[in-house]
Motif scaffolding. Structure first.
Motif, short mmCIF file in Angstrom:
data_model
loop_
_atom_site.label_atom_id
_atom_site.label_comp_id
_atom_site.label_asym_id
_atom_site.label_seq_id
_atom_site.Cartn_x
_atom_site.Cartn_y
_atom_site.Cartn_z
N HIS A 1 23.35 47.05 53.67
CA HIS A 1 23.41 48.44 54.12
C HIS A 1 22.77 49.37 53.08
N PRO A 2 21.55 49.82 53.31
CA PRO A 2 20.90 50.74 52.37
C PRO A 2 21.70 52.02 52.12
N ASP A 3 22.52 52.40 53.09
CA ASP A 3 23.34 53.60 52.94
C ASP A 3 24.73 53.26 52.39
N TYR A 4 24.84 52.18 51.61
CA TYR A 4 26.14 51.72 51.11
C TYR A 4 26.89 52.81 50.36
N ASN A 5 26.15 53.69 49.69
CA ASN A 5 26.80 54.74 48.91
C ASN A 5 27.39 55.83 49.80
N VAL A 6 27.10 55.75 51.09
CA VAL A 6 27.67 56.67 52.08
C VAL A 6 28.83 56.01 52.80
N ILE A 7 28.66 54.75 53.17
CA ILE A 7 29.68 54.10 54.01
C ILE A 7 30.86 53.58 53.18
N VAL A 8 30.69 53.48 51.86
CA VAL A 8 31.78 53.04 50.99
C VAL A 8 32.40 54.25 50.31
N LYS A 9 33.70 54.42 50.45
CA LYS A 9 34.41 55.53 49.80
C LYS A 9 35.40 54.96 48.78
N GLU A 10 35.36 55.48 47.57
CA GLU A 10 36.31 55.10 46.53
C GLU A 10 37.35 56.21 46.42
N ILE A 11 38.60 55.88 46.70
CA ILE A 11 39.67 56.87 46.77
C ILE A 11 40.67 56.66 45.62
N PRO A 12 40.85 57.66 44.76
CA PRO A 12 41.84 57.52 43.68
C PRO A 12 43.25 57.36 44.26
N LEU A 13 43.98 56.40 43.73
CA LEU A 13 45.35 56.18 44.17
C LEU A 13 46.28 57.22 43.55
N ASP A 14 47.31 57.60 44.30
CA ASP A 14 48.33 58.51 43.78
C ASP A 14 49.46 57.75 43.09
N VAL A 15 49.62 56.46 43.47
CA VAL A 15 50.67 55.64 42.87
C VAL A 15 50.11 54.24 42.62
N TRP A 16 50.26 53.76 41.41
CA TRP A 16 49.92 52.38 41.07
C TRP A 16 50.70 51.99 39.83
N GLU A 17 51.27 50.80 39.84
CA GLU A 17 52.11 50.38 38.71
C GLU A 17 51.76 48.96 38.27
N GLU A 18 51.47 48.82 36.98
CA GLU A 18 51.20 47.50 36.41
C GLU A 18 52.46 46.65 36.52
N LYS A 19 52.34 45.48 37.16
CA LYS A 19 53.51 44.63 37.39
C LYS A 19 53.62 43.47 36.40
N GLY A 20 52.55 43.09 35.77
CA GLY A 20 52.60 41.93 34.89
C GLY A 20 52.58 40.65 35.69
N GLY A 21 52.64 39.52 34.98
CA GLY A 21 52.65 38.22 35.66
C GLY A 21 51.31 37.86 36.26
N SER A 22 50.23 38.31 35.62
CA SER A 22 48.90 38.02 36.14
C SER A 22 48.66 36.51 36.22
N LYS A 23 47.97 36.07 37.28
CA LYS A 23 47.65 34.66 37.45
C LYS A 23 46.36 34.26 36.73
N ILE A 24 45.69 35.22 36.09
CA ILE A 24 44.46 34.92 35.37
C ILE A 24 44.80 34.24 34.04
N ARG A 25 44.31 33.03 33.85
CA ARG A 25 44.55 32.29 32.62
C ARG A 25 43.41 32.52 31.64
N PHE A 26 43.63 32.10 30.38
CA PHE A 26 42.60 32.25 29.36
C PHE A 26 41.34 31.48 29.74
N SER A 27 41.53 30.32 30.38
CA SER A 27 40.38 29.52 30.81
C SER A 27 39.54 30.27 31.83
#
Length: 243
Positions: A200-226
């Motif tokens: 989509h050449p107009d990707y910068n039009v059809i994609v909207k980035e919306i700031p969240l009003d609420v977000w909380e770091e929960k911990g317990g990430s599944k991303i390992r060092f590897s």
């Protein structure tokens, strides 16, 4: 076209963290949204928790059980493909199982997609600012900004937060970008935006980035060092494909 939305929630060993009552209460009060949980080969009884939850709200909860763990990217992709085959929904998306992005915020993102003309994709963005409740681990925040800068330079993407776990798509766009597997189980958020730009050449039009009003770091990430060690190589592979 159906107006309902289905949100994919990938789950890997989430038995002790799933807020069952929050999910159930939300679904009872919000008829426009269904949830599809994808059990990604969990070994801690997550499948039993999800099966019990589905039995309490069978008309609103879908469940896809995968025998082997394949990573978040494939869990999301296979879940979206499975839901799209049913033809019940006009919008699909995904979010994290730990509710770092609350369900109410996901609904708010969905409203943007429904009401704003020419918008086909809405992505959440974790921007800490006055008047909102965005709580992030400081180290992860700065690492995220470094990563975002690298992505911006490599791919010329002006997204502030590619890695936020809340994204929603119209069905036609979802069919395009989730048809093939992703190169990385953890960096697929970058690749899906590149796939949209590629088509989509107009990707910068059809994609909207919306700031969240609420977000909380929960911990317990599944991303390992590897996983962290592999990410630069996966980023290079994505760069070679989409440069």
């Amino acid at each position: 076209m159906p107006k309902k939305i289905c949100i994919i929630v990938p789950c890997y060993n989430e038995a002790s963290r799933l807020a069952v009552e929050i999910y159930l209460n939300f679904l009872r009060e919000n008829a426009e949204m269904d949830i599809c949980f994808v059990n990604d080969g969990s070994s801690d009884g997550t499948d039993k928790v999800l099966e019990n939850m589905q039995s309490l709200c069978p008309e609103r909860i879908l469940l896809l059980n995968k025998e082997q763990n394949q990573g978040k990217a494939e869990a999301v992709r296979s879940g979206i493909e499975w839901v799209l085959e049913k033809g019940w929904y006009g919008r699909v998306g995904f979010m994290d199982a730990d509710l770092a992005t609350p369900l109410a915020e996901v609904c708010r993102l969905a409203k943007v997609l429904e009401t704003e003309k020419n918008t086909a994709v809405v992505i959440g963005s974790r921007i800490k600012r006055m008047g909102v409740k965005v709580s992030r681990n400081l180290w992860r925040h700065y690492m995220g900004r470094v990563f975002a800068t690298i992505v911006s330079i490599l791919f010329r993407l002006n997204a502030y937060d590619t890695q936020c776990g809340a994204k929603i798509f119209t069905v036609p766009v979802a069919r395009e970008i989730f048809a093939q597997t992703f190169h990385s189980p953890w960096l697929f958020d970058v690749e899906l935006l590149l796939r949209i730009r590629q088509r989509h050449p107009d990707y910068n039009v059809i994609v909207k980035e919306i700031p969240l009003d609420v977000w909380e770091e929960k911990g317990g990430s599944k991303i390992r060092f590897s996983h962290l060690l592999k990410m630069p190589f996966e980023l290079c592979a994505i760069y070679r494909k989409y440069r």
